[in-house]
Design a protein around this motif. Structure first.
Motif, PDB file in Angstrom:
ATOM      1  N   GLN A   1       2.527  73.990 -99.473  1.00  0.00           N
ATOM      2  CA  GLN A   1       2.914  75.410 -99.466  1.00  0.00           C
ATOM      3  C   GLN A   1       4.437  75.530 -99.444  1.00  0.00           C
ATOM      4  O   GLN A   1       5.005  76.361-100.137  1.00  0.00           O
ATOM      5  CB  GLN A   1       2.308  76.109 -98.239  1.00  0.00           C
ATOM      6  CG  GLN A   1       2.618  77.598 -98.193  1.00  0.00           C
ATOM      7  CD  GLN A   1       1.937  78.309 -97.012  1.00  0.00           C
ATOM      8  OE1 GLN A   1       1.300  77.690 -96.169  1.00  0.00           O
ATOM      9  NE2 GLN A   1       2.086  79.625 -96.959  1.00  0.00           N
TER      10      GLN A   1
ATOM     11  N   ASP B   1      -2.102  74.275-101.860  1.00  0.00           N
ATOM     12  CA  ASP B   1      -1.855  75.230-100.786  1.00  0.00           C
ATOM     13  C   ASP B   1      -0.922  76.334-101.279  1.00  0.00           C
ATOM     14  O   ASP B   1       0.288  76.161-101.322  1.00  0.00           O
ATOM     15  CB  ASP B   1      -1.252  74.501 -99.575  1.00  0.00           C
ATOM     16  CG  ASP B   1      -1.221  75.387 -98.335  1.00  0.00           C
ATOM     17  OD1 ASP B   1      -1.636  76.561 -98.426  1.00  0.00           O
ATOM     18  OD2 ASP B   1      -0.779  74.897 -97.282  1.00  0.00           O
ATOM     19  N   GLU B   2      -1.501  77.435-101.644  1.00  0.00           N
ATOM     20  CA  GLU B   2      -0.747  78.593-102.146  1.00  0.00           C
ATOM     21  C   GLU B   2       0.199  78.213-103.268  1.00  0.00           C
ATOM     22  O   GLU B   2       1.344  78.667-103.310  1.00  0.00           O
ATOM     23  CB  GLU B   2       0.020  79.278-101.006  1.00  0.00           C
ATOM     24  CG  GLU B   2      -0.919  79.848 -99.957  1.00  0.00           C
ATOM     25  CD  GLU B   2      -0.236  80.875 -99.070  1.00  0.00           C
ATOM     26  OE1 GLU B   2       0.701  81.545 -99.547  1.00  0.00           O
ATOM     27  OE2 GLU B   2      -0.657  81.012 -97.909  1.00  0.00           O
TER      28      GLU B   2
ATOM     29  N   SER C   1      -3.199  75.807 -93.976  1.00  0.00           N
ATOM     30  CA  SER C   1      -2.252  74.727 -94.275  1.00  0.00           C
ATOM     31  C   SER C   1      -2.479  73.542 -93.348  1.00  0.00           C
ATOM     32  O   SER C   1      -2.368  72.384 -93.760  1.00  0.00           O
ATOM     33  CB  SER C   1      -0.810  75.218 -94.114  1.00  0.00           C
ATOM     34  OG  SER C   1      -0.531  76.195 -95.085  1.00  0.00           O
TER      35      SER C   1
HETATM   36 MG   LIG Z   1      -0.362  78.182 -95.052  1.00  0.00          MG
END
Ligand SMILES: [Mg+2]
Ligand SMILES: Nc1ncnc2c1ncn2[C@@H]1O[C@H](COP(=O)(O)OP(=O)(O)OP(=O)(O)O)[C@@H](O)[C@H]1O
Lengths: 395, 251
Positions: free
Chosen positions: B90, B175-176, B46
């Motif tokens: 995220q 991010d995710e 991240s």
């Molecule tokens: Mg992360």
């Protein structure tokens, strides 16, 4: 006996008030109620004068029943709809207000001769009632006296705006007394937008009867010294009083909101909600009090003050206070001071919004929590527009 | 041509005792490529995406980042966004008091202005927003709410995807985005990515699960450990990780 040196050109109207004022003098930091704002110092630097009228004409922004006050001189009011009377000239504040409070600036206002604006509302009034204060003379002093009465069961909204020409130094000491009869509803808006070198001192006293509703929404857009003091006596059961405010300050502005709500009857609600944004060396003061008499069971009182500081030199001070003599009440208060949330700022800029606009949006959002309570669309939008504009000048 | 070129990037948390997080990271993404990064918790994935998007939480101590041949680190966050970088966070932050549609209109207009195009008017924007929202199964009611306020985890991720499809980035950093999504939403998000993907564009997809990569086929899969990329392979690397975990990489 004479008026204080900083006021020139005025006649004395009430010797007793003046005697009393001269005994007390202007408040200094030693006076508990003025602990954070030294009026004696604020008014020590300059002389203010009674000034003449001027043919200034302004737009009727709010499509309102409009009263123009230019350099302290009240214009004529005509074409009034049915159900409202506005008289300019003689008038009187209640003895209780003047004699018992021993409040120096109330006494000063009452000492000085000047016309009253008496507003009597006997029917529902749909149009806004607008007192438009405008100054364009140098070093002008004006001491407005306003008495508002609204009859049982009636509804009305009143807005006061304070504007000045550029580089116009102003001393305003305004006194307003408001009587809200049973089941009546009075919405009051006050907008201080002198933007310049104005010392603006205002005191509002409201008496709120059974099952009635009173609110004041105050906004201060970056003035030099502002003190907005409001005291509400809730005298009948099932009544509701709300006092809210928003302030934006830069340079060395000082904005003092001093609010006292006296719950003197049972089953009433009150709210105090204030939010401010300060940059540079600006100072915000909030002194809020909820007083609950022993008769005032089942009181629901709420108080909140939040501020965002944009500079290390800006500051807020003050004290929230609860004074409760009844045992079955619900009262809460809180305050917070913070900065713009950096994660929120990054989220907005990471979407392409430049940092200045992002800050402006976040600060608007912060203040909107107060504006969201404003029923009148025109007023709310006007305030939001001015907030954006003012924010651009302080960021 | 290289869309993104990261060389020997070192970065630390920007405070007096901030630790180093990125420790010599290299990565090149060419136009048209999709890259995936996988790696254990806390290895700096991240951090990397936030640095690319222009966060000032971190200080770059060494290395360089070029985007479209220009020095990316010189630019402010909003410039990077307007030049086509998009980070799907995220953890999208909640912003009470700003309506989602107002926020997105400001974002889109900033990009249009930056590219010297005419701003979109309100009605047209609402039409665009509704149409895109519908394909992502985001209700009008959600659009009226303040940014991310009260959204469930999955709703937040869908909202990030909506924003991406409206802003139509050249380099998407996800991010995710798959975490917390139900199967259907995962498919919709993947469709969203595949829809805007073209030979001009690149994607960097961070994920813990091979599942997403079933829907979005990556050209490269990287393993990130301890602030740098320690192994690069193709899709099969993701399958291997899913089976064996990171033990083989000293984690
Ligand atoms: Mg992360
Ligand atoms: N602003 C910060 N202040 C202090 N520590 C930070 C900061 N940002 C990141 N870190 C630390 O840096 C390390 C890497 O964090 P990062 O969020 O990049 O990990 P990640 O690889 O994305 O992990 P995950 O898979 O759990 O999302 C962590 O140990 C984290 O605590």
């Amino acid at each position: 006996m004479s008026l204080p040196n900083f006021l020139q050109g005025f006649e004395i109207a009430d010797k007793k008030s003046l005697d009393c004022y001269n005994d007390i003098g202007l408040p200094t930091k030693k006076n508990e109620n003025w602990h954070y704002l030294d009026m004696a110092r604020v008014l020590s630097k300059q002389v203010y004068q009674k000034q003449l009228n001027d043919n200034h004409k302004s737009d009727n922004l709010f499509d309102a029943i409009k009263i123009s006050v230019v350099n302290g001189n009240i214009g004529s009011v005509d074409n009034l709809p049915e159900g409202i009377s506005i008289t300019v000239g003689d008038g009187k504040f209640s003895d209780e207000l003047i004699n018992e409070k021993k409040h120096p600036l109330l006494l000063l206002n009452n000492s000085v001769a000047g016309d009253f604006i008496n507003i009597d509302i006997s029917q529902d009034i749909k149009q806004l009632i607008h007192i438009d204060y405008y100054n364009n003379a140098p070093n002008v002093a004006f001491l407005p006296k306003v008495v508002i009465r609204i009859a049982s069961g009636k509804t009305a909204s009143i807005i006061e705006t304070f504007n000045s020409g550029k580089d116009c130094s102003v001393f305003c000491n305004s006194l307003t007394e408001i009587f809200v009869e049973e089941e009546a509803k009075l919405l009051q808006y006050k907008i201080q937008q002198d933007m310049g070198q104005s010392k603006h001192i205002a005191y509002t006293k409201a008496y709120v009867q059974k099952e009635s509703f009173y609110e004041q929404n105050f906004a201060c857009f970056n003035n030099e010294v502002t003190r907005n003091e409001v005291e509400v006596d809730i005298l009948g059961t099932d009544a509701n009083a709300e006092v809210r405010g928003v302030y934006i300050g830069k340079n060395k502005s000082v904005i003092d909101n001093t609010i006292r709500i006296n719950h003197l009857a049972s089953d009433c609600e009150s709210q105090q909600l204030f939010k401010g944004v300060l940059n540079d060396r600006a100072q915000g003061i909030f002194q809020g009090k909820i007083y609950v008499d022993k008769e005032a069971q089942k009181t629901d009182g709420y108080q909140m003050h939040r501020s965002i500081l944009l500079s290390d030199d800006a500051q807020v001070c003050g004290k929230p206070e609860l004074e409760i003599y009844a045992d079955d009440v619900k009262c809460s208060h809180g305050s917070s001071t913070g900065e713009i949330n950096p994660e929120q700022l990054f989220y907005l800029t990471a979407r392409g919004i430049n940092e200045n606009l992002a800050r402006n949006l976040l600060l608007q959002a912060f203040l909107n929590e107060v504006f969201d309570n404003i029923e009148n669309d025109i007023v709310r939008k006007y305030l939001q527009k001015n907030t954006i504009k003012t924010m651009e000048t302080i960021l | 041509m290289d869309l993104l070129n990261i060389e020997n990037l070192h970065a630390r948390v920007d405070n007096p005792d901030g630790q180093e997080i990125l420790k010599g990271l290299n990565l090149t993404i060419k136009k048209g490529e999709i890259h995936a990064i996988m790696g254990p918790n806390g290895t700096g994935k991240s951090t990397l995406t936030k640095i690319l998007a222009g966060s000032d939480e971190y200080e770059i101590t060494q290395g360089s980042v070029n985007y479209n041949g220009e020095d990316l680190l010189e630019k402010e966050a909003h410039e990077r966004a307007n030049e086509g970088i998009f980070l799907a966070f995220q953890y999208p932050v909640e912003i009470p008091g700003i309506a989602t549609s107002t926020f997105l209109r400001h974002a889109l207009n900033a990009k249009l202005r930056h590219n010297e195009k005419e701003e979109i008017d309100n009605l047209e924007f609402i039409k665009l927003l509704r149409q895109k929202a519908k394909t992502l199964k985001i209700s009008d009611e959600m659009l009226k709410r303040p940014v991310n306020v009260g959204f469930s985890g999955g709703e937040k991720k869908r909202m990030e995807t909506l924003q991406m499809s409206i802003l139509d980035p050249h380099l998407g950093l996800l991010d995710e985005t798959d975490s917390g999504l139900d199967i259907d939403a995962l498919r919709t998000v993947a469709e969203g990515v595949n829809y805007i993907h073209s030979k001009e564009k690149g994607f960097l997809i961070i994920t813990h699960y091979q599942r997403l990569l079933d829907y979005i086929k990556p050209d490269f899969v990287h393993i990130m450990v301890g602030g740098k990329i320690i192994k690069t392979g193709d899709y099969k690397l993701a399958i291997e990780l899913e089976e064996k975990g990171y033990q083989a990489y000293g984690v």
